[in-house]
Enzyme design. Structure first.
Site, short mmCIF file in Angstrom:
data_model
loop_
_atom_site.label_atom_id
_atom_site.label_comp_id
_atom_site.label_asym_id
_atom_site.label_seq_id
_atom_site.Cartn_x
_atom_site.Cartn_y
_atom_site.Cartn_z
N TYR A 88 -10.37 6.96 -10.30
CA TYR A 88 -10.04 7.40 -8.93
C TYR A 88 -9.68 8.89 -8.87
CZ TYR A 88 -8.66 2.42 -9.19
OH TYR A 88 -8.60 1.09 -9.45
N GLU A 123 3.94 -7.13 0.12
CA GLU A 123 3.48 -7.39 -1.25
C GLU A 123 3.44 -6.12 -2.11
OE1 GLU A 123 -0.45 -8.85 -0.36
OE2 GLU A 123 0.26 -10.90 -0.14
N PRO A 124 4.56 -5.46 -2.33
CA PRO A 124 4.49 -4.19 -3.06
C PRO A 124 4.20 -4.36 -4.55
CG PRO A 124 6.78 -4.76 -2.63
CD PRO A 124 5.94 -5.83 -1.96
N GLY A 125 3.36 -3.50 -5.05
CA GLY A 125 3.08 -3.46 -6.49
C GLY A 125 3.45 -2.09 -7.04
N ARG A 126 2.68 -1.09 -6.60
CA ARG A 126 2.84 0.26 -7.14
C ARG A 126 4.28 0.79 -7.00
NH1 ARG A 126 -1.44 3.78 -7.57
NH2 ARG A 126 -2.55 2.54 -6.02
N TYR A 171 -1.01 -0.45 -12.54
CA TYR A 171 -2.45 -0.34 -12.80
C TYR A 171 -2.74 0.53 -14.03
CZ TYR A 171 -2.00 -1.96 -8.02
OH TYR A 171 -1.60 -2.64 -6.90
N GLY A 191 0.77 -1.23 0.00
CA GLY A 191 0.00 0.00 0.00
C GLY A 191 0.81 1.29 0.00
N CYS A 197 -15.66 7.96 -26.13
CA CYS A 197 -16.96 8.64 -26.14
C CYS A 197 -17.56 8.67 -24.74
CB CYS A 197 -17.88 7.92 -27.12
SG CYS A 197 -19.46 8.71 -27.27
N1 LLP Z 1 -1.58 -7.12 -1.91
C1 LLP Z 1 -2.90 -7.16 -2.05
C2 LLP Z 1 -3.67 -8.23 -1.39
C3 LLP Z 1 -3.56 -6.19 -2.81
O1 LLP Z 1 -4.88 -6.24 -2.94
C4 LLP Z 1 -2.81 -5.17 -3.45
C5 LLP Z 1 -3.45 -4.15 -4.28
C6 LLP Z 1 -1.41 -5.17 -3.29
C7 LLP Z 1 -0.83 -6.16 -2.51
C8 LLP Z 1 -0.50 -4.15 -3.93
O2 LLP Z 1 -0.69 -2.87 -3.40
P1 LLP Z 1 0.22 -1.65 -3.88
O3 LLP Z 1 1.63 -1.88 -3.42
O4 LLP Z 1 0.18 -1.59 -5.36
O5 LLP Z 1 -0.39 -0.46 -3.23
N2 LLP Z 1 -6.10 -0.03 -9.25
C9 LLP Z 1 -5.81 0.80 -8.10
C10 LLP Z 1 -5.04 0.05 -7.04
C11 LLP Z 1 -5.74 -1.22 -6.57
C12 LLP Z 1 -4.92 -1.96 -5.57
C13 LLP Z 1 -5.50 -3.30 -5.31
N3 LLP Z 1 -4.75 -4.10 -4.41
C14 LLP Z 1 -5.05 2.04 -8.57
O6 LLP Z 1 -4.83 2.18 -9.77
O7 LLP Z 1 -4.70 2.90 -7.77
#
Ligand code: LLP
Length: 426
Positions: free
Chosen positions: A323, A281-284, A379, A240, A350
């Protein structure tokens, strides 16, 4: 050469990524065009890993599941958080070992559970219904599956409501007050081996206090569950951490997060007398700022505002529409030019909400200029669609002057793919 933002530079008035002139890329590959800097992915991963040197990082595949990008992360030693059988398939294909994958999801099918059992990954169980189904599936195949429970800790992450996942009103996880009972039940069930605990409170979080609230709540539960005699091996704190989409925005770094989380985690584990593995669990953070979306100006129109109509819309980047997200934009072929006015960059879809960037100070913008939308690696492409009959665009990987196509752009055949016209309509 001057830095524009992080790894982006300018040379002769042009935007440069990983040593490559973006205007050369658009000439060769056309637009819209997603361009990702390989080294930036590696650097971001290593920055995070350095801050959490004893933790395992499970990359959140949903942020960007391009296979090459997942391979880069597999090379760096990432595990994966997957949220569907498709993401599991791709993570395994990328070379991420099954025992370093956590299968998450609030509404898994029996087929997904069977695939998770078959491939030997761990599962974060989101409900008692899922627990029972999983026990049936695992035990009927004479298998035992390692699980965690996804806890709903009821913590406000102070972020956009659509990406807040740990509020008590959220659909995710088992309410924290019911979690101990869930472990009690799990230890009795055939085929189930509860060894972990999991939560995830939200995304694009810009303050560390929700994380300290979450880790404290989770450690309370770890303590109670340990007292029951359950031998937990890992705590997965989800992810997050936000990134600075706005220029100059101050956001916590992975080190700031580690400084908050690790002392609590270490102290409380020691007090309980257990040795837990921490998983994040980093994504962003890993992929967000690695990628730009290049798009060509089709029209500039003066109405109530100056509208810049480009060839990418929310079909390729839905975050602003969904968002109200801010993405910085620059004119890639005029990065040195003086600001001349306020422009609103809109897509070709459109829908009135197809606005990529509202009221931005830009130099004079004219037809055929190239706009770069920054920080679209997380994303962005993964939430793209073919809405309005628009094939998805090409994705490139750039590294030290080298350019590789990592996904070819779709064509009209892709729009028709898998459609079947019954013979009576032929
Ligand atoms: N782990 C779990 C269980 C999650 O649901 C998520 C993201 C992550 C890890 C990764 O979180 P991050 O490090 O990316 O914050 N589409 C939205 C974001 C949705 C996130 C969903 N879960 C956006 O574009 O902001």
């Amino acid at each position: 050469m001057f830095t524009i933002q992080n790894h982006l530079e300018k040379r002769n008035g042009h935007l440069i990524i990983a040593g490559v002139d973006t205007t050369n890329l658009t000439q060769e590959f056309g637009t819209p065009l997603y361009v990702t800097n390989e080294q930036r992915i590696r650097d971001n991963f290593n920055t995070y890993q350095k801050a959490f040197s004893h933790a395992d990082l499970y990359y959140a595949a949903k942020a960007n599941y391009n296979l090459t990008i997942m391979r880069i992360l597999a090379q760096e030693g990432a595990g994966a958080d997957v949220f569907s059988d498709g993401e599991l398939y791709m993570a395994l294909l990328a070379g991420i070992p099954g025992d370093r994958i956590l299968f998450n999801g609030n509404s898994k099918t029996d087929r997904e559970l069977a695939m998770a059992v078959e491939t030997g990954v761990r599962i974060s169980v989101d409900s008692l219904d899922e627990l029972h189904a999983l026990s049936r599936i695992a035990s009927s195949g004479q298998k035992t599956v390692d699980i965690a429970f996804r806890v709903n800790p009821d913590v406000s992450p102070k972020t956009h409501p659509k990406i807040s996942t740990g509020l008590k009103t959220s659909k995710f996880g088992i309410p924290h007050q019911d979690v101990v009972a869930a472990y009690k039940e799990a230890v009795e069930l055939p085929g189930i081996n509860p060894i972990g605990m999991h939560c995830h409170i939200g995304s694009q979080i810009l303050d560390t206090s929700p994380f300290s609230e979450a880790i404290n709540r989770m450690m309370d539960l770890v303590e109670q569950v340990t007292r029951l005699g359950v031998e937990l091996e890992f705590l997965d704190l989800g992810s997050g951490l936000g990134i600075p989409y706005k220029k100059g925005e101050m956001v916590p770094t992975p080190q700031d997060l580690a400084d908050i989380v690790l002392p609590i985690f270490n102290k409380r584990s020691q007090a309980i007398g257990i040795k837990l593995k921490l998983i994040i669990e980093p994504g962003r953070y890993i992929v967000g700022d690695t990628t730009i979306l290049l798009t060509t100006v089709n029209t500039v129109k003066t109405a109530i505002k100056k509208f810049v109509g480009v060839d990418a819309g929310f079909n390729l980047l839905i975050r602003p529409a969904m968002y109200d997200s801010y993405h910085h934009v620059v004119v890639a072929n005029k990065v040195d030019a003086k600001v001349s006015g306020i422009y609103t960059v809109v897509g070709p879809i459109c829908e009135t909400g197809d606005i990529l960037a509202s009221d931005r100070e830009l130099p004079v913008v004219v037809k055929d200029d190239i706009i770069a939308i920054l920080d679209v690696g997380a994303y962005g492409f993964s939430m793209s669609s073919q809405y309005n009959g628009r094939p998805r665009c090409t994705e490139l990987l750039v590294n030290n002057g080298q350019v590789d196509v990592i996904r070819k752009g779709e064509d009209f055949d892709d729009l028709m793919m898998n459609q079947i016209v019954p013979s009576r309509f032929l």
